[in-house]
Design an enzyme around this catalytic site. Sequence first.
Site, PDB file in Angstrom:
ATOM      1  N   THR A 180       0.844  -1.194   0.000  1.00  0.00           N
ATOM      2  CA  THR A 180       0.000   0.000   0.000  1.00  0.00           C
ATOM      3  C   THR A 180       0.880   1.245   0.000  1.00  0.00           C
ATOM      4  O   THR A 180       1.980   1.217   0.555  1.00  0.00           O
ATOM      5  CB  THR A 180      -0.873  -0.028   1.277  1.00  0.00           C
ATOM      6  N   GLY A 210     -10.813  -2.073   3.102  1.00  0.00           N
ATOM      7  CA  GLY A 210      -9.839  -1.996   4.188  1.00  0.00           C
ATOM      8  C   GLY A 210      -9.876  -0.659   4.905  1.00  0.00           C
ATOM      9  O   GLY A 210     -10.838   0.111   4.799  1.00  0.00           O
ATOM     10  N   THR A 230      -0.443   1.537   7.021  1.00  0.00           N
ATOM     11  CA  THR A 230      -0.360   0.386   6.130  1.00  0.00           C
ATOM     12  C   THR A 230      -0.214  -0.871   6.958  1.00  0.00           C
ATOM     13  O   THR A 230       0.569  -0.903   7.903  1.00  0.00           O
ATOM     14  CB  THR A 230       0.821   0.496   5.148  1.00  0.00           C
ATOM     15  N   GLY A 231      -0.975  -1.862   6.608  1.00  0.00           N
ATOM     16  CA  GLY A 231      -0.894  -3.104   7.374  1.00  0.00           C
ATOM     17  C   GLY A 231      -2.210  -3.836   7.286  1.00  0.00           C
ATOM     18  O   GLY A 231      -2.998  -3.609   6.357  1.00  0.00           O
ATOM     19  N   GLY A 233      -5.561  -4.230   7.555  1.00  0.00           N
ATOM     20  CA  GLY A 233      -6.530  -3.152   7.677  1.00  0.00           C
ATOM     21  C   GLY A 233      -7.605  -3.336   8.722  1.00  0.00           C
ATOM     22  O   GLY A 233      -8.049  -2.362   9.347  1.00  0.00           O
TER      23      GLY A 233
HETATM   24  N1  ASP Z   1      -4.071  -1.618   4.905  1.00  0.00           N
HETATM   25  C1  ASP Z   1      -4.358  -2.168   3.604  1.00  0.00           C
HETATM   26  C2  ASP Z   1      -5.667  -2.897   3.673  1.00  0.00           C
HETATM   27  O1  ASP Z   1      -5.915  -3.586   4.635  1.00  0.00           O
HETATM   28  C3  ASP Z   1      -3.305  -3.090   3.115  1.00  0.00           C
HETATM   29  C4  ASP Z   1      -1.880  -2.605   3.250  1.00  0.00           C
HETATM   30  O2  ASP Z   1      -1.619  -1.658   3.944  1.00  0.00           O
HETATM   31  O3  ASP Z   1      -0.992  -3.184   2.620  1.00  0.00           O
HETATM   32  O4  ASP Z   1      -6.426  -2.829   2.733  1.00  0.00           O
END
Ligand code: ASP
Length: 333
Positions: A180, A210, A230-231, A233
């Site tokens: 992301t 997300g 980011t992570g 979600g």
């Molecule tokens: N946070 C994003 C989601 O859950 C994914 C990511 O950050 O890589 O959609």
Amino acid sequence: MSHAAVSPVLVIHGGAGVIKRDMTPAREKAVRAALTLALRDGYAQLKAGKPALDAVTAAIAVLEDDPNFNAGKGSVFTHDGKNEMDAAIMDGNTLRAGSVADVQRIKNPILLARAVMEKSSHVMLAGEGAEAFAQSVGMPLIDPSYFRTEERWQQLQKALKEDAAKQPHANVETAKHFGTVGAVALDSEGHLAAGTSTGGMTDKRWGRIGDSPIIGAGTYANAGCAVSGTGWGEFYIRTVAAHEICMKVTQMREPLKLAAAEVINQEIPSMGGNGGAIALDAEGHIAIPFNTDGMYRGWISADGVPHVAIYGDEDDGIAEPPAPAPADSGEQP
Ligand code: ASP
């Protein structure tokens, strides 16, 4: 809050969860080059006296166009083999915000999120409605095949095989949410902005949305703080992570680094989630906490030198806050 001479700052991320053994020298080089370009393009806006929103938009658009990131071209695939993208942007000065979810034919979802903020009376538009709005403001719809990359397709095939071997609701591993992109910026007026764009998580189902497009969860900015997360979600939504960090900073007067670390390194992992965030306050302090092996990240400030890092054990050069504004700025931090 108006500052006479604030040193602009731009901070970006290209996703948490990077694992060293999955990197190749070629990918590493490409990622560092893309992060550097995003910093330069975004910072050029700030240097020209443009608002933080423009820097955030420009930096994110660069990363959306680069297939190495899970946003725009190169977005991950859903369970059904589609690319469904989410994005959001927020102006800390006015608390205006725009976001889009589940768009499939918009080349740069961050531009549509911004159009939602500036040209509609709504904050969040989803799916076909968001695309109809795009057409109404003259943004072309493109063929969904544009977003496809072979690598993401193979990641989905791997995930589908893993799915077949376990319960559909079982926990997913880090590799499914990665890449992301996001940006936070402080402009010369002392105004902050935040933005995030993503393809979401590989193998997501049932119209899953997300944290990235949810104001307060993956994206938030106010007068004193801006955050892009980011992570995994679901955990960012449940902790309202970006807003939580900013409330600690602006309401509880916690230092940015502490506030960001409390949410990203304590709250989220204690619930079983993972990821990272970039955070910036109105004095130009930067925090980039993450609880994964690595995170694509970078920042640039007064000297115009882009700083880029990937791995957890790599110095990203932000131990010290960036140089304060010149003494004649007329205001004390
Ligand atoms: N946070 C994003 C989601 O859950 C994914 C990511 O950050 O890589 O959609």
